[in-house]
Each structure stands twice: as structure tokens, then as C-alpha cells.
Scaffold this motif. Structure first.
Motif, PDB file in Angstrom:
ATOM      1  N   THR A   1       0.841  -1.206   0.000  1.00  0.00           N
ATOM      2  CA  THR A   1       0.000   0.000   0.000  1.00  0.00           C
ATOM      3  C   THR A   1       0.873   1.250   0.000  1.00  0.00           C
ATOM      4  OG1 THR A   1      -1.773  -1.162   1.133  1.00  0.00           O
ATOM      5  CG2 THR A   1      -1.799   1.250   1.265  1.00  0.00           C
ATOM      6  N   ARG A   2       1.916   1.256   0.839  1.00  0.00           N
ATOM      7  CA  ARG A   2       2.823   2.412   0.872  1.00  0.00           C
ATOM      8  C   ARG A   2       3.459   2.623  -0.499  1.00  0.00           C
ATOM      9  NH1 ARG A   2       3.516   1.082   6.496  1.00  0.00           N
ATOM     10  NH2 ARG A   2       4.872  -0.687   6.064  1.00  0.00           N
ATOM     11  N   ALA A   3       3.949   1.548  -1.108  1.00  0.00           N
ATOM     12  CA  ALA A   3       4.608   1.662  -2.414  1.00  0.00           C
ATOM     13  C   ALA A   3       3.633   2.167  -3.472  1.00  0.00           C
ATOM     14  CB  ALA A   3       5.204   0.320  -2.827  1.00  0.00           C
ATOM     15  N   ASN A   4       2.444   1.613  -3.496  1.00  0.00           N
ATOM     16  CA  ASN A   4       1.442   2.050  -4.477  1.00  0.00           C
ATOM     17  C   ASN A   4       1.052   3.510  -4.281  1.00  0.00           C
ATOM     18  OD1 ASN A   4       1.378  -0.453  -5.722  1.00  0.00           O
ATOM     19  ND2 ASN A   4      -0.365  -1.178  -4.528  1.00  0.00           N
ATOM     20  N   SER A   5       1.137   3.996  -3.054  1.00  0.00           N
ATOM     21  CA  SER A   5       0.770   5.383  -2.761  1.00  0.00           C
ATOM     22  C   SER A   5       1.853   6.371  -3.176  1.00  0.00           C
ATOM     23  CB  SER A   5       0.500   5.554  -1.264  1.00  0.00           C
ATOM     24  OG  SER A   5      -0.594   4.775  -0.881  1.00  0.00           O
ATOM     25  N   ILE A   6       3.117   5.984  -3.028  1.00  0.00           N
ATOM     26  CA  ILE A   6       4.205   6.946  -3.250  1.00  0.00           C
ATOM     27  C   ILE A   6       4.836   6.848  -4.629  1.00  0.00           C
ATOM     28  CG2 ILE A   6       6.114   5.571  -2.296  1.00  0.00           C
ATOM     29  CD1 ILE A   6       5.460   9.311  -1.676  1.00  0.00           C
ATOM     30  N   LEU A   7       4.829   5.683  -5.250  1.00  0.00           N
ATOM     31  CA  LEU A   7       5.544   5.525  -6.520  1.00  0.00           C
ATOM     32  C   LEU A   7       5.078   6.473  -7.625  1.00  0.00           C
ATOM     33  CD1 LEU A   7       6.261   1.696  -6.620  1.00  0.00           C
ATOM     34  CD2 LEU A   7       7.836   3.580  -6.119  1.00  0.00           C
ATOM     35  N   PRO A   8       3.777   6.746  -7.774  1.00  0.00           N
ATOM     36  CA  PRO A   8       3.394   7.719  -8.816  1.00  0.00           C
ATOM     37  C   PRO A   8       4.044   9.090  -8.614  1.00  0.00           C
ATOM     38  CG  PRO A   8       1.483   6.464  -8.127  1.00  0.00           C
ATOM     39  CD  PRO A   8       2.597   6.120  -7.163  1.00  0.00           C
ATOM     40  N   LEU A   9       4.190   9.514  -7.368  1.00  0.00           N
ATOM     41  CA  LEU A   9       4.835  10.805  -7.108  1.00  0.00           C
ATOM     42  C   LEU A   9       6.310  10.760  -7.480  1.00  0.00           C
ATOM     43  CD1 LEU A   9       3.229  11.856  -3.714  1.00  0.00           C
ATOM     44  CD2 LEU A   9       2.435  12.298  -6.042  1.00  0.00           C
ATOM     45  N   LEU A  10       6.967   9.642  -7.213  1.00  0.00           N
ATOM     46  CA  LEU A  10       8.383   9.506  -7.534  1.00  0.00           C
ATOM     47  C   LEU A  10       8.611   9.412  -9.034  1.00  0.00           C
ATOM     48  CD1 LEU A  10       9.537   7.018  -4.754  1.00  0.00           C
ATOM     49  CD2 LEU A  10       9.530   9.523  -4.722  1.00  0.00           C
ATOM     50  N   GLN A  11       7.587   9.006  -9.749  1.00  0.00           N
ATOM     51  CA  GLN A  11       7.688   8.856 -11.204  1.00  0.00           C
ATOM     52  C   GLN A  11       7.214  10.094 -11.961  1.00  0.00           C
ATOM     53  OE1 GLN A  11       5.401   5.253 -11.468  1.00  0.00           O
ATOM     54  NE2 GLN A  11       7.202   3.947 -11.105  1.00  0.00           N
ATOM     55  N   GLY A  12       6.957  11.180 -11.239  1.00  0.00           N
ATOM     56  CA  GLY A  12       6.670  12.446 -11.894  1.00  0.00           C
ATOM     57  C   GLY A  12       5.217  12.856 -11.997  1.00  0.00           C
ATOM     58  N   SER A  13       4.333  12.252 -11.220  1.00  0.00           N
ATOM     59  CA  SER A  13       2.936  12.673 -11.254  1.00  0.00           C
ATOM     60  C   SER A  13       2.846  14.169 -10.959  1.00  0.00           C
ATOM     61  CB  SER A  13       2.119  11.906 -10.205  1.00  0.00           C
ATOM     62  OG  SER A  13       0.834  12.487 -10.088  1.00  0.00           O
ATOM     63  N   PRO A  14       2.025  14.906 -11.719  1.00  0.00           N
ATOM     64  CA  PRO A  14       1.866  16.331 -11.442  1.00  0.00           C
ATOM     65  C   PRO A  14       1.008  16.603 -10.203  1.00  0.00           C
ATOM     66  CG  PRO A  14       0.417  15.683 -13.224  1.00  0.00           C
ATOM     67  CD  PRO A  14       1.263  14.475 -12.896  1.00  0.00           C
ATOM     68  N   LEU A  15       0.482  15.552  -9.592  1.00  0.00           N
ATOM     69  CA  LEU A  15      -0.411  15.728  -8.448  1.00  0.00           C
ATOM     70  C   LEU A  15       0.320  15.864  -7.114  1.00  0.00           C
ATOM     71  CD1 LEU A  15      -3.165  13.168  -9.470  1.00  0.00           C
ATOM     72  CD2 LEU A  15      -3.105  15.653  -9.848  1.00  0.00           C
ATOM     73  N   GLY A  16       1.632  15.663  -7.115  1.00  0.00           N
ATOM     74  CA  GLY A  16       2.361  15.796  -5.875  1.00  0.00           C
ATOM     75  C   GLY A  16       3.834  15.507  -6.057  1.00  0.00           C
ATOM     76  N   ALA A  17       4.571  15.674  -4.968  1.00  0.00           N
ATOM     77  CA  ALA A  17       6.008  15.424  -4.984  1.00  0.00           C
ATOM     78  C   ALA A  17       6.458  15.061  -3.577  1.00  0.00           C
ATOM     79  CB  ALA A  17       6.763  16.652  -5.477  1.00  0.00           C
ATOM     80  N   ALA A  18       7.578  14.364  -3.530  1.00  0.00           N
ATOM     81  CA  ALA A  18       8.180  13.986  -2.250  1.00  0.00           C
ATOM     82  C   ALA A  18       9.608  14.511  -2.220  1.00  0.00           C
ATOM     83  CB  ALA A  18       8.160  12.468  -2.085  1.00  0.00           C
ATOM     84  N   TRP A  19      10.001  15.033  -1.087  1.00  0.00           N
ATOM     85  CA  TRP A  19      11.364  15.506  -0.893  1.00  0.00           C
ATOM     86  C   TRP A  19      11.977  14.762   0.283  1.00  0.00           C
ATOM     87  CZ3 TRP A  19       7.522  18.709  -2.536  1.00  0.00           C
ATOM     88  CH2 TRP A  19       7.787  19.549  -3.613  1.00  0.00           C
ATOM     89  N   LEU A  20      13.261  14.428   0.146  1.00  0.00           N
ATOM     90  CA  LEU A  20      14.033  13.897   1.260  1.00  0.00           C
ATOM     91  C   LEU A  20      14.614  15.085   2.005  1.00  0.00           C
ATOM     92  CD1 LEU A  20      15.880  11.015  -0.600  1.00  0.00           C
ATOM     93  CD2 LEU A  20      13.887  10.821   0.908  1.00  0.00           C
ATOM     94  N   ILE A  21      14.621  14.995   3.315  1.00  0.00           N
ATOM     95  CA  ILE A  21      15.146  16.066   4.152  1.00  0.00           C
ATOM     96  C   ILE A  21      16.546  15.667   4.611  1.00  0.00           C
ATOM     97  CG2 ILE A  21      14.853  17.372   6.293  1.00  0.00           C
ATOM     98  CD1 ILE A  21      11.833  16.649   6.122  1.00  0.00           C
TER      99      ILE A  21
END
Length: 148
Positions: A35-55
Motif C-alpha cells: 500500500t505504501r509503495a502504491n501510494s508513493i511511486l506515482p509521485l516519484l515517477q513524476g505525477s503532477p499531483l504531488g512530490a516527495a522531498w528527502l530532508i
């Protein structure tokens, strides 16, 4: 401590998913790895709906922040929502989250994001929002449907 931000991409999935799992364990959330992977992978692959940053250092991040995007007529353009922010427990209370949100605000402003918002019942998030100059306008009531 530096709250340098690195936009996460597909190569960062393992590090990010590990941090998300730590956060979920602390919050006693029962999401599984799939579930975690399915939730975050689209953002890591460039979805325009969001982004993730490492701190912090990209090789050994101190945490992460995830922002989702939308559009608002009221705010005359794109808006960002801090969907999730996590700083490892051994480095908390050093101003990292505050520094992160301030840097993120500048980054998003340069990308024409009109507002950055956070919502949470968590007192720590409320204090963070206040430290970075966010305010509660008293006008928002959130209604959610499990299935639109």
C-alpha cells in the motif's frame, strides 16, 4: 543540522519507503508495504499531483515531506498541501521541520504555487504551522468521502 531538500525520484524509493514505514510504525498506522509503495511511486515517477522531498543528506535522509497539488480560484492558482512530514525521532526538536517548510515554501513559490497549507489535529504540526507563519483562517470545513 541541515534541512536541505532533495526532490525524490524513482531511485529514492527504498529510502523513502523505509522512512514512511518508520513514521507509520510510530503513529501505529497499519498500512502494509504494498500500500505504501502504491501510494508513493506515482509521485516519484513524476505525477503532477504531488512530490516527495528527502530532508537532509540524500544518502542518509533525516526525514521526508510530501506535498500534493491542486488548483484554487480563491487563491488564484496552484496550491500545495503538506500531506505528510516526518523527521526521524533521534534528530527532532532541532528546527529541522521548520527549516524544511521554510525552504519548501521558497521552492514552491518559485514554481508559482500560490499557497502552502497543512492540516492536522496533531499539536506538533499545529505548532510547526504557527512557527512558519501559517494561520488558521477559520473558514475551512473538510468533508471527505471514502469513494468519490
Amino acid at each position: 543540522m541541515s534541512a536541505a531538500l532533495t526532490l525524490a525520484g524513482p531511485d529514492d524509493a527504498e529510502k523513502l519507503l523505509s522512512l514512511i514505514a518508520r513514521n507509520h510504525a510510530e503513529q501505529q498506522l497499519t498500512y502494509d508495504d504494498e500500500t505504501r509503495a502504491n501510494s508513493i511511486l506515482p509521485l516519484l515517477q513524476g505525477s503532477p499531483l504531488g512530490a516527495a522531498w528527502l530532508i537532509g543528506p540524500a544518502r542518509a535522509p533525516l526525514g521526508y515531506v510530501i506535498v500534493t497539488f491542486g488548483w484554487s480560484l480563491r487563491n488564484a492558482g496552484m496550491t500545495g498541501w503538506v500531506d505528510d512530514i516526518f523527521v526521524r525521532s533521534n534528530v527532532r526538536r532541532r528546527g529541522i521541520a521548520t527549516e524544511c517548510i521554510m525552504a519548501l515554501s521558497r521552492t514552491l513559490q518559485a514554481a508559482d504555487v500560490q499557497t502552502l497549507s497543512m492540516r492536522s489535529d496533531d499539536d506538533a504540526i499545529k505548532r510547526l504551522a504557527k512557527r512558519v507563519g501559517m494561520f488558521h483562517d477559520g473558514a475551512l470545513t473538510f468533508m471527505t468521502s471514502a469513494r468519490p
